[in-house]
Design an enzyme around this catalytic site. Structure first.
Site, PDB file in Angstrom:
ATOM      1  N   GLU A 265       0.885  -1.150   0.000  1.00  0.00           N
ATOM      2  CA  GLU A 265       0.000   0.000   0.000  1.00  0.00           C
ATOM      3  C   GLU A 265       0.926   1.203   0.000  1.00  0.00           C
ATOM      4  OE1 GLU A 265      -1.125   3.236   1.614  1.00  0.00           O
ATOM      5  OE2 GLU A 265      -1.692   2.063   3.369  1.00  0.00           O
ATOM      6  N   CYS A 304      -1.611   8.509   3.653  1.00  0.00           N
ATOM      7  CA  CYS A 304      -1.571   7.966   2.300  1.00  0.00           C
ATOM      8  C   CYS A 304      -2.897   8.180   1.580  1.00  0.00           C
ATOM      9  CB  CYS A 304      -1.210   6.488   2.322  1.00  0.00           C
ATOM     10  SG  CYS A 304      -2.289   5.494   3.377  1.00  0.00           S
TER      11      CYS A 304
END
Length: 690
Positions: A265, A304
């Site tokens: 990720e 993120c």
């Protein structure tokens, strides 16, 4: 810069079920308070035997977790969540040193504990109280039913190595740990250096709780450069961090050729699209601006999932910039999170501050214009209440950029991982979709609109480029969890630049830690492997009705077959009149006969189910406490007046509850007629006392 403190403790690792620090004097890496720059700890793994760490997980950890069912592991997660809930304040206090505010702590600390609660619940509600998961129905591979196949999930036999980013030391650890633990796979946590001391504190509480089996959780505090050297196809790596580091790890021989499972990720240039209907003054415009400011300032933009590109109609670019600036001026106070009134803390480290400033400067050099904020050190409020420029703290002003050229490469390729976003204008919806896709794969996007047609066009246009899409409008603005908040129930990940992996997503993330295997054999053998009765396997038609057996007396395959009951036209007519279901197939001989599926008037399917219950029920009080539903009901052969039916039930699946004096039993139920033709099939679901 504050000088290195003397006698600073090294953040310990927890390996092989013991706390470990290097022997003797080691240089280590300094870890600093994000707001003051003071050295608060050192990190080092010099002398740590990572091969032994991996082996401990594969042996001791696998053995301990292998003794538990999915439900038993889920209950331990619930117990652990309750234990950590009582220790949140200590974690908050420590986390303030990373630059995290009170709100940031709710996301990280409370969010991480919430993941444990969620998986503790979903593991018991959605998984069997067993160690094997059946995936889909059995496939009949021989005409006589003696050879069948299906798919099962079993846990991988190695370890789950979880490499986490600096921005969420608690949530980032627990959102990976929880599904691995439910699956029965031991975890090795490798937190990022700047905030790893917070993760270590959480692990300390976890170990003190004495809830987890030995070997199920290990912590490596510091460098683990050769960790992947000790992994093979039995193991899995879950990485969160930069795309560059992810690509380097993917290239490791044990990943590229050795079969190590690897999911990542990575950073992504997430977008938020303002619909053309969401003009200033609409609830959607206000919700969009609020979301953009929240994502710029929560965790100082170090998420993120933060919005990096606000894609808005070209005509309202200035309106968006003005509204964002006004909201920041009104609500955002930069400073030490320990100071009263601070709403945005420091970046995690001075190194991170330098990286963000450099990225912004590159964006300005590439054509971006600073529409709000400054690259200079901002006025920051300190813990003692003083306000001023603090050179030792990693403070930064929220920054908003605009772009004359919406296609400038930099805005779609450079990420400043801090309180930074860009506003770019689009011409029409197709252009908005095109601009969103230029991020080359992102974790999340928001579409702010109250027009269903706009929502449909934008969502279907961008969905394949994103792991998650939030549709934001006046109906959900107050209840939405927000653009930047992954929830345990839904997947967190995204294609392309975002890493191509998936985390969370409820039970999906548990299955990521398991191997799906096709198994083939006779019904008896598949029943033995799965613990679920298969059609064609042995049945026990004993003298005792299976409804008279307690949960612990009942066995898979215990069965009952009723006598025949004849169906009459009078029965069918009475049911039609009583229920009001006078569909012509049950009331009009001529019309029913003209239907290609019926020989004439036929019995209602629900009449047959009702009669079936009367045929198999054992009416006296006993272990069966309640019938709570039917699954997969199918009507196969019509039943006309003069036909007869009988029912056969077989104990198909038995699921004891760990915390209650009863469990669930699913009964394979088959209705047949006088010619032994199958009339209907379904599963009856009951609650049975232990």
């Amino acid at each position: 810069m504050t000088s290195t403190a003397v006698g600073v403790e090294i953040v310990p690792s927890f390996v092989q079920d013991a706390w470990w620090t290097p022997e003797g004097e080691v240089a280590g890496t300094d870890v600093r308070d994000a707001s003051t720059g003071a050295v608060i700890a050192k990190v080092s793994t010099e002398g740590l035997d990572l091969a032994a760490v991996v082996e401990h997980g594969r042996t001791v950890g696998q053995a301990g977790l292998g003794k538990l069912t999915f439900h038993q592991r889920a209950l331990k997660l619930k117990e652990l969540a309750q234990y950590l809930n009582g220790r949140r304040e200590a974690l908050y206090e420590l986390s303030h040193r990373t630059g995290a505010t009170k709100i940031d702590n709710l996301i990280d600390v409370d969010g991480g504990i919430g993941v444990l609660f969620t998986f503790g619940s979903k593991g018991r509600r959605e998984l069997p109280n067993a160690q094997v998961i059946v995936d889909g129905p059995a496939e009949r591979l021989a005409k006589d039913g003696s050879f069948v196949g299906e798919h099962i999930y079993t846990r991988i036999p190695g370890v789950a190595v979880q490499i986490n980013a600096f921005n969420f030391p608690i949530w980032g650890m627990l959102e990976k740990f929880a599904p691995a633990f439910i699956a029965g796979v031991p975890t090795i946590v490798k937190p990022a250096t700047p905030t790893g001391y917070v993760a270590a504190a959480a692990v300390k509480f976890i170990i003190e709780s004495n809830i987890l089996p030995a070997g199920s959780l290990q912590l490596v505090s510091g460098s683990a450069r050769d960790l992947l050297d000790h992994l093979d196809y039995r193991d899995a790596v879950s990485f969160t961090g930069s795309a560059g580091t992810a690509n380097m790890l993917k290239a490791h021989p044990n990943v590229a050729r050795g079969g190590v499972r690897f999911t990542s990720e990575a950073d992504s240039l997430n977008a938020a699209i303002l619909g053309p209907d969401a003009v200033p003054g609409t609830p959607e415009f206000d919700a969009f601006v609020k979301s953009l400011v929240t994502e710029m300032t929560a965790k100082a933009g170090q998420k993120c999932t933060s919005i990096r590109r606000a894609i808005v109609p070209r005509a309202v670019v200035d309106d968006v910039v003005a509204a964002v600036g006004a909201r920041i001026n009104e609500r955002v106070v930069v400073g030490d999170p320990r100071a009263e009134g601070v709403t945005m803390g420091a970046l995690a480290s001075l190194e991170q501050l330098a990286d963000v400033r450099a990225a912004v400067q590159s964006m300005l050099d590439a054509g971006g214009e600073l529409a709000y904020g400054t690259l200079d050190s901002p006025q920051a409020k300190q813990a003692d209440g003083a306000v001023g420029v603090v050179e030792d703290g990693a403070f930064m002003s929220p920054l908003l950029l605009t772009w004359a050229d919406a296609d400038a490469d930099a805005v779609h390729s450079l990420e400043a991982f801090g309180p930074v976003s860009s506003v770019i204008g689009y011409e029409d919806l197709d252009d908005a979709v095109r601009l969103a896709a230029k991020g080359a794969g992102s974790l999340v996007a928001t579409v702010a609109t109250n027009d269903p047609a706009v929502a449909q066009q934008l969502v279907t246009g961008i969905a394949a480029h994103h792991g998650r899409v939030l549709v934001l409008n006046r109906e959900d603005a107050k209840t939405s969890t927000g653009h930047g908040s992954p929830v345990p129930h839904l997947i967190h990940g995204g294609p392309g630049r975002a890493g191509g992996g998936e985390e969370l997503g409820g039970i999906r993330s548990v299955l990521h830690h398991m191997q799906r295997t096709a198994i083939q054999g006779s019904p008896n053998m598949l029943t033995a492997v799965t613990g679920v009765w298969h059609t064609g396997a042995d049945q026990n038609f004993g003298d005792v009705h299976p409804f008279r057996k307690s949960l612990y007396e009942l066995k898979i395959g215990d069965a009952f077959r009723s006598e025949l009951r004849q169906v009459t036209l009078k029965d069918i007519t009475a049911f039609a009149n009583e229920t009001g279901d006078t569909f012509y197939a049950h009331t009009n001989q001529e019309a029913a006969a003209a239907n290609p599926f019926f020989p004439g008037i036929v019995a209602h399917g629900y009449l047959l189910l009702s009669w079936a219950a009367g045929l198999f029920v054992s009416p006296e009080p006993g272990p069966v406490l309640a019938n709570y539903g039917l699954d997969d009901a199918r009507f196969i052969t019509p039943v006309a007046a003069g036909d007869s039916i009988r029912v056969t039930i077989t104990a198909k699946k038995i699921t004891p509850r760990e915390t209650d004096e009863y469990g669930e039993v699913a009964w394979d139920t088959v209705l047949t007629n006088q010619n032994d033709e199958i009339v209907a099939t379904y599963d009856v679901l009951t609650l049975v006392a232990k």
